[in-house]
Design a protein around this motif. Structure first.
Motif, PDB file in Angstrom:
ATOM      1  N   SER A 329       0.853  -1.182   0.000  1.00 54.96           N
ATOM      2  CA  SER A 329       0.000   0.000   0.000  1.00 54.96           C
ATOM      3  C   SER A 329       0.892   1.236   0.000  1.00 54.96           C
ATOM      4  CB  SER A 329      -0.909   0.020   1.222  1.00 54.96           C
ATOM      5  OG  SER A 329      -1.568   1.280   1.322  1.00 54.96           O
ATOM      6  N   ALA A 332      -1.677   3.686   3.017  1.00 51.37           N
ATOM      7  CA  ALA A 332      -2.131   3.304   4.361  1.00 51.37           C
ATOM      8  C   ALA A 332      -1.323   3.989   5.457  1.00 51.37           C
ATOM      9  CB  ALA A 332      -2.041   1.793   4.530  1.00 51.37           C
ATOM     10  N   HIS A 338      -5.232  -3.744   6.150  1.00 47.46           N
ATOM     11  CA  HIS A 338      -6.154  -3.830   5.022  1.00 47.46           C
ATOM     12  C   HIS A 338      -6.254  -5.297   4.598  1.00 47.46           C
ATOM     13  CE1 HIS A 338      -6.641   0.521   3.812  1.00 47.46           C
ATOM     14  NE2 HIS A 338      -5.660   0.588   4.698  1.00 47.46           N
ATOM     15  N   GLN A 356      -3.569 -10.112   3.979  1.00 45.64           N
ATOM     16  CA  GLN A 356      -3.611  -8.783   4.575  1.00 45.64           C
ATOM     17  C   GLN A 356      -2.289  -8.042   4.377  1.00 45.64           C
ATOM     18  OE1 GLN A 356      -4.672  -9.389   8.688  1.00 45.64           O
ATOM     19  NE2 GLN A 356      -6.793  -9.952   8.207  1.00 45.64           N
ATOM     20  N   ASP A 384      -9.596  -3.787  -0.935  1.00 45.63           N
ATOM     21  CA  ASP A 384     -10.203  -3.965   0.386  1.00 45.63           C
ATOM     22  C   ASP A 384     -11.521  -4.725   0.300  1.00 45.63           C
ATOM     23  OD1 ASP A 384      -8.682  -2.332   2.600  1.00 45.63           O
ATOM     24  OD2 ASP A 384      -8.488  -1.235   0.725  1.00 45.63           O
ATOM     25  N   THR A 402     -12.394  -4.951   5.652  1.00 49.63           N
ATOM     26  CA  THR A 402     -12.034  -3.562   5.324  1.00 49.63           C
ATOM     27  C   THR A 402     -12.655  -3.107   4.010  1.00 49.63           C
ATOM     28  OG1 THR A 402      -9.977  -4.264   4.225  1.00 49.63           O
ATOM     29  CG2 THR A 402      -9.858  -3.754   6.583  1.00 49.63           C
TER      30      THR A 402
END
Length: 504
Positions: A329, A332, A338, A356, A384, A402
């Motif tokens: 990510s 984030a 996430h 994740q 997500d 999420t």
């Protein structure tokens, strides 16, 4: 009173004319109405019947004719129209139906569309039928019970799906004399193209990587009086077209063969998206360095990036069905979790697993799919999401729904194969390989043990060489290997060792 009577007569004449075949939909929907949750319009160009379907079993567009349609004459009861989905994914099959209804019961046939290909539907209703007052075109539906003619296609119920479809030029009658502009055969390098059907005009043909010469396309017309002109593609990727002109000299149709390189694993994303597409609001690109798959997610439950393989991926070999890639990510917050998902889809259902990411830490994903699985046509990576249901791989990281979040993610180096040997695997002093790097051969020598077997793997874990020397010294012939990094698993009397080999 006379004025009112004249006005009613004019309205009746206009209404009746608009509800009689053929229908060309030029600035009119010809009295079609929507039913079952569907929505109809004249489409973007104001010249088609556009149906936005609903996820209901019998969503449809229908018209009641000014005069009942006579289907009794078998020589003149062939229904024709064109239909195209504007929302289906490549290769996605949708099943539809046509039903003439009224006194005497329903007269029905199924037909199918694939992806966003234009489908020229031709349904030849059987003899001995009567008249019907209404025609209903169902969007996604199941199999009809009684098929009332030929030319239909069924077997793939899609009543739970939906989509947007454009329909045009609905007619009922006999084959126009000399107006056949279809092909009976379409060949690539003297072999009929897979899945050829005269009513399907667009095809994708994958050539081997590195092929530069455009394959030869030949075509045979259904009508001997028709002609076909083949215009070769300028290169690969590229389109070869076949323009068919009917015997009447005016009716034409163009078939297209799109030559592409295979869409297959692994994916390195160096200057290409490898034909990946998006769904449910996501946006993809090659990222800042033009060398990754960058997904900008949307706040939707199933926003994703997906790819349809040229040849379905075989997941049946449990020793070679581990999916690997890196993901990070770029948006984030530190420590923010996430949850994402991977899904192989196609015939046989979905094969899925959760994983994740935390903050902006690079995640090396490794999902080992279960034994006994089959082949699948598509791979989806969901941004997500919530917990996926049917878990088919391990490890599975879930429990943190999420789907209400979003973010930007970069993905790279997607592979499927066996366990990759580590570059850091031990190299004992009792075992030597030289010269290393080499241009052709390596000599492997043990001080005091016989070498019983040598297995050489590439960096994806695929075995490329196997030897059983049963001596303390052996030669590995690497002349046929490409330049790069390899790993050798060497078994001796009482140990199993691993060394890295470099081919120049």
């Amino acid at each position: 009173m006379k004025k009112i009577t004249l006005l009613l007569m004019l309205l009746t004449a206009s209404f009746g004319f608009s509800q009689a075949l053929p229908f060309d939909f030029e600035a009119t929907t010809h009295g079609f109405i929507q039913d079952g949750g569907s929505v109809i319009s004249n489409g973007t160009g104001n010249d088609v019947l556009e149906i936005v379907g609903a996820t209901a079993d019998w969503d449809n567009a229908q018209v009641t004719f000014a005069v009942p349609i006579d289907l009794s004459d078998d020589a003149n009861n062939t229904l024709r129209f064109s239909i195209q989905s504007t929302t289906a994914a490549p290769g996605e099959v949708h099943q539809h139906g046509v039903s003439f209804q009224g006194g005497g019961g329903a007269i029905e046939l199924n037909f199918q569309t694939t992806g966003q290909d234009v489908k020229n539907v031709e349904l030849n209703f059987e003899s001995g039928l009567g008249s019907r007052e209404k025609m209903v075109i169902f969007t996604d539906t199941g199999n009809f019970g009684v098929q009332a003619g030929t030319g239909g296609e069924s077997g793939t119920p899609t009543g739970g799906l939906s989509g947007t479809y454009i329909i045009d030029n609905i007619s009922l009658g006999a084959d126009p004399v000399g107006a056949d502009a279809t092909l009976s055969d379409l060949q690539v390098d003297a072999v009929t193209i897979s899945g050829f059907d005269s009513g399907t005009i667009s095809y994708t043909y994958a050539v081997a990587n590195g092929v530069m010469v455009v394959p030869t396309v030949t075509a045979t017309t259904n009508d001997a009086g028709a002609s076909a002109v083949v215009t070769p593609a300028g290169g690969i990727p590229g389109d070869t077209t076949v323009e068919v002109t009917a015997a009447n000299g005016t009716t034409t149709q163009t078939y297209t063969v799109s030559f592409v390189y295979p869409v297959e694993l692994p994916f390195d994303f160096d200057g290409t998206l490898h034909n990946w597409t998006v769904g449910d609001g996501a946006v993809i690109s090659n990222g800042t360095g033009n060398d990754v798959l960058q997904i900008v997610g949307a706040v939707n439950a199933w926003d994703n990036a997906s790819v349809t393989f040229t040849t379905p991926i075989d997941l049946s070999d449990d020793a070679n069905n581990t999916l690997r890639f890196t993901i990070q990510s770029t948006t984030a917050a530190p420590g923010e979790v996430h949850q994402h998902g991977v899904s192989f889809q196609g015939g046989g259902g979905s094969l899925e697993a959760n994983f994740q990411t935390i903050g902006q830490v690079v995640k090396n994903v490794e999902l080992d799919f279960n034994a006994g699985l089959g082949s699948r046509e598509r791979l989806h990576i969901f941004t997500d999401t919530g917990d996926l249901g049917g878990i088919a791989a391990s490890p599975n990281e879930n429990g943190t729904d999420t789907q209400g979040l979003s973010g930007t993610y970069i993905i790279d180096n997607i592979t499927l194969g066996a366990t990759v040997l580590s570059i850091d695997d031990f190299e004992l002093s009792s075992l030597k390989a030289y010269p290393n790097p080499t241009q052709d051969n390596w000599i492997v020598k043990s001080k005091n043990q016989k070498i019983s077997s040598i297995q050489v793997y590439d960096i994806l874990g695929k075995q490329v060489l196997s030897l059983t020397p049963d001596t303390s010294e052996a030669t590995i012939d690497g002349s046929s290997l490409k330049a790069g990094l390899y790993f050798a698993k060497i078994k001796s009397d009482n140990s199993l060792q691993s060394i890295k080999l470099v081919k120049k």
